[in-house]
Design an enzyme around this catalytic site. Structure first.
Site, PDB file in Angstrom:
ATOM      1  N   ASP A 185       6.344   4.392  -1.526  1.00 56.86           N
ATOM      2  CA  ASP A 185       7.327   5.428  -1.209  1.00 56.86           C
ATOM      3  C   ASP A 185       8.446   4.868  -0.336  1.00 56.86           C
ATOM      4  OD1 ASP A 185       8.354   8.006  -1.235  1.00 56.86           O
ATOM      5  OD2 ASP A 185       6.414   8.921  -0.777  1.00 56.86           O
TER       6      ASP A 185
ATOM      7  N   ASP B 234      10.211  15.045  -6.684  1.00 56.69           N
ATOM      8  CA  ASP B 234       9.159  15.737  -5.934  1.00 56.69           C
ATOM      9  C   ASP B 234       8.913  17.129  -6.491  1.00 56.69           C
ATOM     10  OD1 ASP B 234       8.269  13.869  -4.195  1.00 56.69           O
ATOM     11  OD2 ASP B 234       9.422  14.548  -2.465  1.00 56.69           O
TER      12      ASP B 234
HETATM   13  C1  GLA Z   1       7.265  11.790  -0.443  1.00 49.56           C
HETATM   14  C2  GLA Z   1       6.795  11.717  -1.867  1.00 49.56           C
HETATM   15  C3  GLA Z   1       5.697  12.718  -2.094  1.00 49.56           C
HETATM   16  C4  GLA Z   1       4.563  12.440  -1.139  1.00 49.56           C
HETATM   17  C5  GLA Z   1       5.075  12.431   0.286  1.00 49.56           C
HETATM   18  C6  GLA Z   1       4.021  11.965   1.256  1.00 49.56           C
HETATM   19  O1  GLA Z   1       7.892  12.993  -0.189  1.00 49.56           O
HETATM   20  O2  GLA Z   1       7.846  11.916  -2.746  1.00 49.56           O
HETATM   21  O3  GLA Z   1       5.243  12.679  -3.426  1.00 49.56           O
HETATM   22  O4  GLA Z   1       3.988  11.198  -1.450  1.00 49.56           O
HETATM   23  O5  GLA Z   1       6.194  11.580   0.437  1.00 49.56           O
HETATM   24  O6  GLA Z   1       4.481  11.992   2.546  1.00 49.56           O
END
Ligand code: GLA
Length: 733
Positions: A459, A524
């Site tokens: 990430d 997301d």
């Molecule tokens: C980001 C990612 C999510 C999740 C969160 C965890 O927002 O896009 O899918 O993994 O971090 O903190």
């Protein structure tokens, strides 16, 4: 000078010089018109005959010189130079140590074809600056990769801008198509009109950005989903980028792409523009999408042994967030496995003291409060269920409240005396700081060595702002290169580990990150309604198998929408399928539906993930979006049609298919008939909805079409097509 005078132009009997580069269906012609200067791209389109007279082609494009203009033509070369009188946006901006502009006049050294690449080398004699452009073809691909390099001479210089080889934009292209969006709504395709001046799309965020997938398309008039000419460019760099389209006063249009950050070059240093991916097609947006998808499949992404066929994921993020409890997680894993999941991904919350997003990034050690015996028991449980195990990490970040920040505050990008805002309470690690990348490598290597992990969700959840290193030197470019180096090193050590590129969803997606990863977390948003649109347009550059797509919770966490399981599951199976919800919330009926769609995904994924995708044009006003995936061998296809709003018409209109053989016969059936039981279709007499389906020629399916049932908003029809072993319809009958 009066308008009657004919300026005397320098002559050179051998000009223009021309070179061509061919792909399967495409030709690029470059011509140097004047004084051995850098060449221009004079042709970019359908493959020319082998004996085409390139000199005549180029000569036909010699620019007339009008009044009130320089007495020499100013070529729109692959690097339009200020030093050659370019009055529009130059392809290169260089200053010497005293900030004086360097007025290059590159002269060609050599042009040659080497291993499928056209390589152009030029030098600016007074300064010794070297310019090199490469147009690289790849086997069986119609995408051309290109980049430019600038090498310093004896003296240091500052390069304010270096574009990848500059491309002409067709003067007949009707408009531009580009992507605009935001977090949870990435990949919004939009039309932009041409206008005199500069159209600029730029990300200075240290990642491609949710708002700017770095690509642009130029359809010719009449270009539709499945007909017409279109050209496109994707810029493959995972940090800051600039795409620039300029409509010049003389009618020409130019396209530039590069990294918008100055670079200092000492003698002998070489700066690269990073790579553009150039595409052309003459069968509409579907065709150009297929060319990009195929290029990515064959020349960019490398799948791992356990990543193929694409396993169904279960990601626990929207089920538990930071609330990791081993009993809950083992329960979720068991339920997910029973529903068909094949890989369990433990998301954020397993390390440091990470109970929310305020702490611990950088402390990549297991939180023993939550996992007293480490991750091993959970991993063993998951593997015992027949699933593989994946882990979330966010290596480039540092929480100010972390042991790492307490030990190495100097690794945090926080310029002295300046306020650096946090984002999600976190800062960025300077990966160029001595020791920082090594620290991360050691932590990640240990995690991967000590545990049976075959997947990392990598990430990157904040923008790079005030992006300078400890010495105050610009970092946007170097930070991205350092991320590549770290990924490359880890992949070399752990080649069996698949990596997903995530940046709060689709904040970092491009072909350079995909050369090092195998999946992108497109957004997301697990809202299938939003996802359907995003995935439909992202398919112009990304194939289904790399687009992570999850069945989200019944009540979507990022939009508040409530969506049926059939729609959620059907949408997820058109990408790399996964589940991301608290599986304990599922009713018996939802579980049955999810299992049915998951089994369907598993039955079809092998061929779906090498298929050719076609965008279809439903005859409505945008309420439905449809596409087909046609198997590489042409033997089968799936058609997906999603109704996204209440249709304006009271019934459906025929949907014409694409990508079929005119004279072959296909049996077509509605696969998800069961999901038709409720209104709005009370009755449909079409044989399509019977178990036997109907048989039609490819030509009839493509030109007459099928009328699907009427769908409620946020519902999906899935049609199976199989080429059947009957004598083909006669071409002349
Ligand atoms: C980001 C990612 C999510 C999740 C969160 C965890 O927002 O896009 O899918 O993994 O971090 O903190």
């Amino acid at each position: 000078m009066t308008h009657r005078e004919q300026p005397s132009l320098p002559t050179d009997d051998t000009l223009p010089h021309c070179w061509r580069l061919d792909t399967v269906r495409q030709t690029l012609v470059l011509a140097a018109f004047f004084n051995n200067a850098l060449p221009c791209v004079v042709y970019w389109g359908a493959r020319l005959d082998a004996d085409e007279d390139l000199d005549a082609l180029a000569a036909a494009l010699t620019a007339p010189i009008g009044n009130n203009a320089l007495d020499e033509p100013i070529d729109l070369s692959i690097c339009p130079e200020i030093g050659r009188g370019m009055y529009g946006q130059p392809g290169l901006v260089v200053h010497d140590a005293e900030q004086r502009p360097v007025l290059t006049q590159f002269t060609l050294g050599s042009v040659g074809l080497h291993g499928g690449a056209l390589v152009i080398e030029a030098v600016d004699r007074p300064t010794g600056l070297g310019y090199r452009a490469v147009f690289q073809t790849r086997a069986h691909s119609d995408i051309i990769e290109s980049h430019a390099e600038l090498s310093a001479g004896e003296t240091p210089v500052t390069v304010a801008w270096l574009s990848a080889p500059v491309m002409p934009v067709s003067s007949t292209a009707s408009h531009m198509l580009e992507f605009a969006g935001r977090w949870t709504r990435e990949f919004g395709l939009r039309e932009v009109a041409f206008a005199r001046g500069v159209h600029l799309r730029e990300s200075r965020r240290g990642r491609t950005g949710h708002d700017h997938f770095p690509a642009i398309l130029f359809p010719e008039p009449g270009c539709t989903d499945n007909a017409g000419e279109v050209r496109a460019l994707h810029f493959g760099f995972s940090g800051a980028h600039r795409l620039l389209v300029e409509c010049l006063a003389d009618g020409r249009r130019q396209l530039q792409a590069g990294v918008p950050e100055p670079a200092h070059l000492a003698s002998g240093d070489v700066l690269t523009s990073q790579t553009t991916y150039l595409g052309w097609a003459d069968a509409g947006l579907s065709a150009i999408g297929q060319r990009y998808q195929q290029h990515l499949r064959h020349h960019v992404v490398t799948h791992t042994a356990t990543g193929w066929p694409r396993p169904v994921h279960y990601n626990c993020w929207e089920a538990v967030y930071f609330d990791h409890d081993i009993d809950t997680l083992t329960d979720l894993a068991g339920r997910a496995a029973a529903l068909g999941a094949e890989r369990f991904v433990l998301d954020d919350g397993w390390f440091g003291r990470r109970d929310d997003d305020t702490t611990s990034l950088g402390d990549w050690q297991v939180d023993t409060r939550k996992y007293p015996h480490g991750l091993a028991p959970l991993i063993e449980h998951v593997r015992g269920l027949g699933m593989r195990f994946g882990l979330w990490v966010e290596p480039e970040m540092i929480s100010p409240d972390s042991d790492l920040a307490r030990a190495h505050s100097e690794w945090m990008i926080a310029p002295n005396g300046r306020h650096q805002p946090t984002a999600r309470h976190q800062q960025v690690l300077d990966l160029t700081a001595p020791g920082a990348a090594e620290y991360l490598f050691t932590c990640l290597d240990a995690l991967l060595t000590e545990h049976e992990i075959d997947y990392l969700k990598w990430d990157m959840n904040r923008d790079l702002t005030l992006a300078v290193d400890g010495d105050g030197r610009p970092l946007l470019r170097r930070q991205t290169l350092a991320v590549y180096a770290l990924l490359d090193r880890l992949r070399a050590r752990h080649p069996r580990v698949e990596i997903e590129s995530c940046a709060s969803g689709g904040g970092r997606i491009d072909y350079a990150i995909l050369a090092r990863t195998q999946r992108v977390w497109l957004s997301d948003s697990n809202d299938a309604h939003e996802r359907w649109r995003m995935q439909h347009d992202a398919r112009l550059f990304l194939p289904s198998e790399i687009m992570g797509s999850h069945v989200g919770p019944r009540l979507c966490h990022t939009s508040g929408r409530r969506l049926s399981m059939a729609f959620r599951a059907g949408t997820a199976l058109t990408g790399h399928m996964g589940f991301e919800m608290d599986v304990r919330e599922l009713t018996e009926a939802e579980q049955q539906t999810l299992m049915r769609y998951t089994a369907f995904y598993k039955r079809n994924r092998q061929w779906l993930h090498t298929a050719l995708d076609y965008r279809l044009c439903p005859g409505d006003e945008g309420e439905t979006r449809a596409h087909m995936s046609v198997a590489a061998d042409g033997q089968r296809f799936l058609l997906f049609s999603a109704t996204l709003e209440t249709p304006r018409s009271e019934s459906t209109t025929p949907l014409c298919l694409a990508g079929l053989a005119d004279h072959a016969r296909y049996r077509v059936t509605l696969w998800n008939r069961e999901d038709m039981t409720a209104p709005p279709t009370r009755f449909h007499a079409s044989p399509l909805v019977t178990p036997e389906g109907l048989v039609l020629s490819g030509r009839a399916l493509m030109h007459s079409g099928l009328r699907l049932p009427i769908g409620f908003p946020d519902s999906l029809w899935v049609v199976i097509g199989e080429r059947i072993d009957l004598p083909p319809f006669s071409a002349t009958a």
